[in-house]
Design a protein around this motif. Structure first.
Motif, short mmCIF file in Angstrom:
data_model
loop_
_atom_site.label_atom_id
_atom_site.label_comp_id
_atom_site.label_asym_id
_atom_site.label_seq_id
_atom_site.Cartn_x
_atom_site.Cartn_y
_atom_site.Cartn_z
N LEU A 129 6.44 61.86 -58.59
CA LEU A 129 7.12 60.99 -59.53
C LEU A 129 7.63 59.84 -58.95
CD1 LEU A 129 8.91 63.81 -61.36
CD2 LEU A 129 6.84 62.61 -62.30
N PRO A 130 7.71 58.79 -59.74
CA PRO A 130 8.24 57.61 -59.38
C PRO A 130 9.67 57.34 -59.25
CG PRO A 130 7.58 57.24 -61.71
CD PRO A 130 7.00 58.71 -61.19
N ALA A 131 10.44 58.60 -58.60
CA ALA A 131 11.77 58.70 -58.38
C ALA A 131 11.95 59.46 -57.01
CB ALA A 131 12.34 59.62 -59.61
N ARG A 132 13.20 59.41 -56.87
CA ARG A 132 13.68 60.43 -55.75
C ARG A 132 13.92 61.78 -55.72
NH1 ARG A 132 18.11 57.13 -52.20
NH2 ARG A 132 17.48 58.71 -50.72
N TRP A 133 14.57 62.07 -56.66
CA TRP A 133 14.78 63.38 -57.23
C TRP A 133 14.54 63.84 -58.68
CZ3 TRP A 133 18.49 59.75 -55.46
CH2 TRP A 133 19.10 60.05 -53.88
N VAL A 134 14.49 65.11 -58.95
CA VAL A 134 14.44 65.49 -60.28
C VAL A 134 15.65 66.39 -60.26
CG1 VAL A 134 13.38 67.28 -61.68
CG2 VAL A 134 11.90 65.58 -60.46
N ILE A 135 16.41 66.40 -61.51
CA ILE A 135 17.56 67.17 -61.61
C ILE A 135 17.32 68.01 -62.74
CG2 ILE A 135 20.14 67.17 -62.31
CD1 ILE A 135 20.24 64.22 -60.92
N HIS A 136 17.16 69.52 -62.35
CA HIS A 136 16.91 70.35 -63.43
C HIS A 136 17.94 70.90 -64.09
CE1 HIS A 136 12.79 70.60 -61.14
NE2 HIS A 136 13.46 70.53 -60.23
N THR A 137 17.99 71.03 -65.44
CA THR A 137 19.14 71.75 -66.25
C THR A 137 18.47 72.59 -67.38
OG1 THR A 137 21.20 71.19 -67.14
CG2 THR A 137 19.54 69.46 -67.65
N VAL A 138 19.10 73.37 -67.62
CA VAL A 138 18.65 74.36 -68.59
C VAL A 138 19.45 74.24 -69.90
CG1 VAL A 138 18.32 76.65 -69.16
CG2 VAL A 138 17.98 76.07 -66.87
N GLY A 139 18.51 73.72 -70.99
CA GLY A 139 19.72 73.41 -72.25
C GLY A 139 19.56 74.79 -72.93
N PRO A 140 20.70 74.90 -74.03
CA PRO A 140 20.70 75.87 -74.92
C PRO A 140 19.74 76.04 -75.87
CG PRO A 140 22.19 74.47 -75.57
CD PRO A 140 21.54 73.93 -74.12
N VAL A 141 19.56 77.10 -76.44
CA VAL A 141 18.47 77.45 -77.45
C VAL A 141 19.38 76.94 -78.75
CG1 VAL A 141 17.17 78.97 -78.84
CG2 VAL A 141 16.87 78.78 -76.43
N TRP A 142 19.12 76.29 -79.75
CA TRP A 142 19.73 76.07 -80.87
C TRP A 142 20.03 77.18 -81.76
CZ3 TRP A 142 22.78 73.24 -83.80
CH2 TRP A 142 22.80 73.51 -85.10
N SER A 143 21.15 77.54 -82.12
CA SER A 143 21.55 78.67 -83.18
C SER A 143 22.33 78.10 -84.35
CB SER A 143 22.51 79.69 -82.48
OG SER A 143 23.05 80.68 -83.35
N ASP A 144 21.93 78.54 -85.48
CA ASP A 144 22.71 78.21 -86.62
C ASP A 144 23.98 79.11 -86.94
OD1 ASP A 144 21.15 80.35 -87.44
OD2 ASP A 144 20.35 79.20 -89.03
N SER A 145 24.19 80.20 -86.10
CA SER A 145 25.25 81.10 -86.25
C SER A 145 26.26 80.97 -84.92
CB SER A 145 24.71 82.56 -86.33
OG SER A 145 24.11 82.89 -85.15
N ASP A 188 28.01 78.18 -82.21
CA ASP A 188 28.10 76.79 -81.74
C ASP A 188 27.93 76.40 -80.26
OD1 ASP A 188 28.59 74.12 -81.19
OD2 ASP A 188 30.62 74.42 -81.92
N ARG A 189 26.87 75.98 -79.76
CA ARG A 189 26.31 75.90 -78.22
C ARG A 189 26.35 74.66 -77.80
NH1 ARG A 189 21.42 80.29 -78.69
NH2 ARG A 189 22.55 82.08 -79.38
N SER A 190 27.11 73.53 -78.64
CA SER A 190 27.09 72.34 -78.16
C SER A 190 27.77 71.96 -77.03
CB SER A 190 27.74 71.40 -79.50
OG SER A 190 28.96 71.81 -79.75
N ALA A 191 28.86 72.72 -76.71
CA ALA A 191 29.49 72.68 -75.41
C ALA A 191 28.45 72.78 -74.05
CB ALA A 191 30.70 73.56 -75.00
N LEU A 192 27.73 73.83 -74.34
CA LEU A 192 26.67 74.32 -73.22
C LEU A 192 25.63 72.88 -73.02
CD1 LEU A 192 25.83 77.99 -73.79
CD2 LEU A 192 26.66 76.90 -71.75
N LEU A 193 25.44 72.23 -74.41
CA LEU A 193 24.50 71.21 -74.51
C LEU A 193 24.98 69.90 -73.46
CD1 LEU A 193 21.63 69.84 -75.20
CD2 LEU A 193 22.56 69.52 -77.23
N ARG A 194 26.28 69.89 -73.91
CA ARG A 194 27.04 68.68 -73.49
C ARG A 194 27.07 68.86 -71.76
NH1 ARG A 194 30.10 69.28 -78.03
NH2 ARG A 194 31.77 70.31 -77.04
N ASP A 195 27.13 70.16 -71.37
CA ASP A 195 27.40 70.64 -70.04
C ASP A 195 26.25 69.95 -69.21
OD1 ASP A 195 29.98 71.58 -70.30
OD2 ASP A 195 29.16 73.70 -70.28
N CYS A 196 24.88 70.19 -69.79
CA CYS A 196 23.88 69.89 -69.29
C CYS A 196 24.05 68.38 -68.66
CB CYS A 196 22.58 69.91 -70.30
SG CYS A 196 22.29 71.66 -70.76
#
Length: 172
Positions: A73-89, A91-99
């Protein structure tokens, strides 16, 4: 930090670090993850396998981030992060912001000045597009890393880019 909304292919971004919306296995998959592994070549997968064999035998936890080479890739590094799966029941938004927060912290540790982010969790993980943009912008606007001077939110497709621009204007 300057924040840019860019329509395009994240694998073509010439930056210090590209953030990968990875799955917890770190071994590639579909969407952004698959594209990064395909274009970056086998060196990324080799380092991901080493991470699984050492630090993350059960996979990378949601919201955490870890770096590997960017391979071809035209970059030096890849930073891997795992996002949360959306749930309507739940609130996983803090996990998304953590990414975003943890990816910026890894970028800072690496000394990266430019970082390209995908819209984490907004693809197959089902996060509503408007809210995914709001969450990303909230973290990027509040961040105070010492080395990152430019964060790009790379959006795939004109419709996604237009939505992100609209959300950006509404959340200033």
């Amino acid at each position: 930090m300057d924040i840019a909304l860019v329509e395009g292919d994240i694998t073509a971004q010439q930056v210090d670090a590209i953030v990968n919306a990875a799955n917890s296995s770190l071994l590639g998959g579909g969407g952004v993850d698959g594209a990064i592994h395909r274009r970056g070549g086998p060196a990324i997968l080799e380092e991901c396998r080493a991470l699984r064999a050492s630090r993350y035998p059960d996979g990378l936890p949601t919201g955490q981030a870890v770096a590997t080479t960017a391979g071809e890739l035209p970059a030096r590094w890849v930073i891997h992060t795992v996002g949360p799966v959306w749930s309507d029941s739940a609130d996983r938004s803090a996990l998304l912001r953590d990414c975003y927060t943890n990816s910026l912290a890894v970028a800072d540790e690496l000394g990266a000045t430019t970082v390209a982010f995908p819209l984490i969790s907004a693809g197959i993980y089902g996060w509503p597009l408007d809210d995914a943009v709001r969450q990303a912008l909230a973290v990027l606007r509040a961040a105070t890393p010492s080395t990152v001077t430019e964060a790009r939110l790379v959006l795939f497709g004109a419709d996604t880019h237009a939505t992100a621009r609209r959300v950006q204007r509404l959340t200033v």
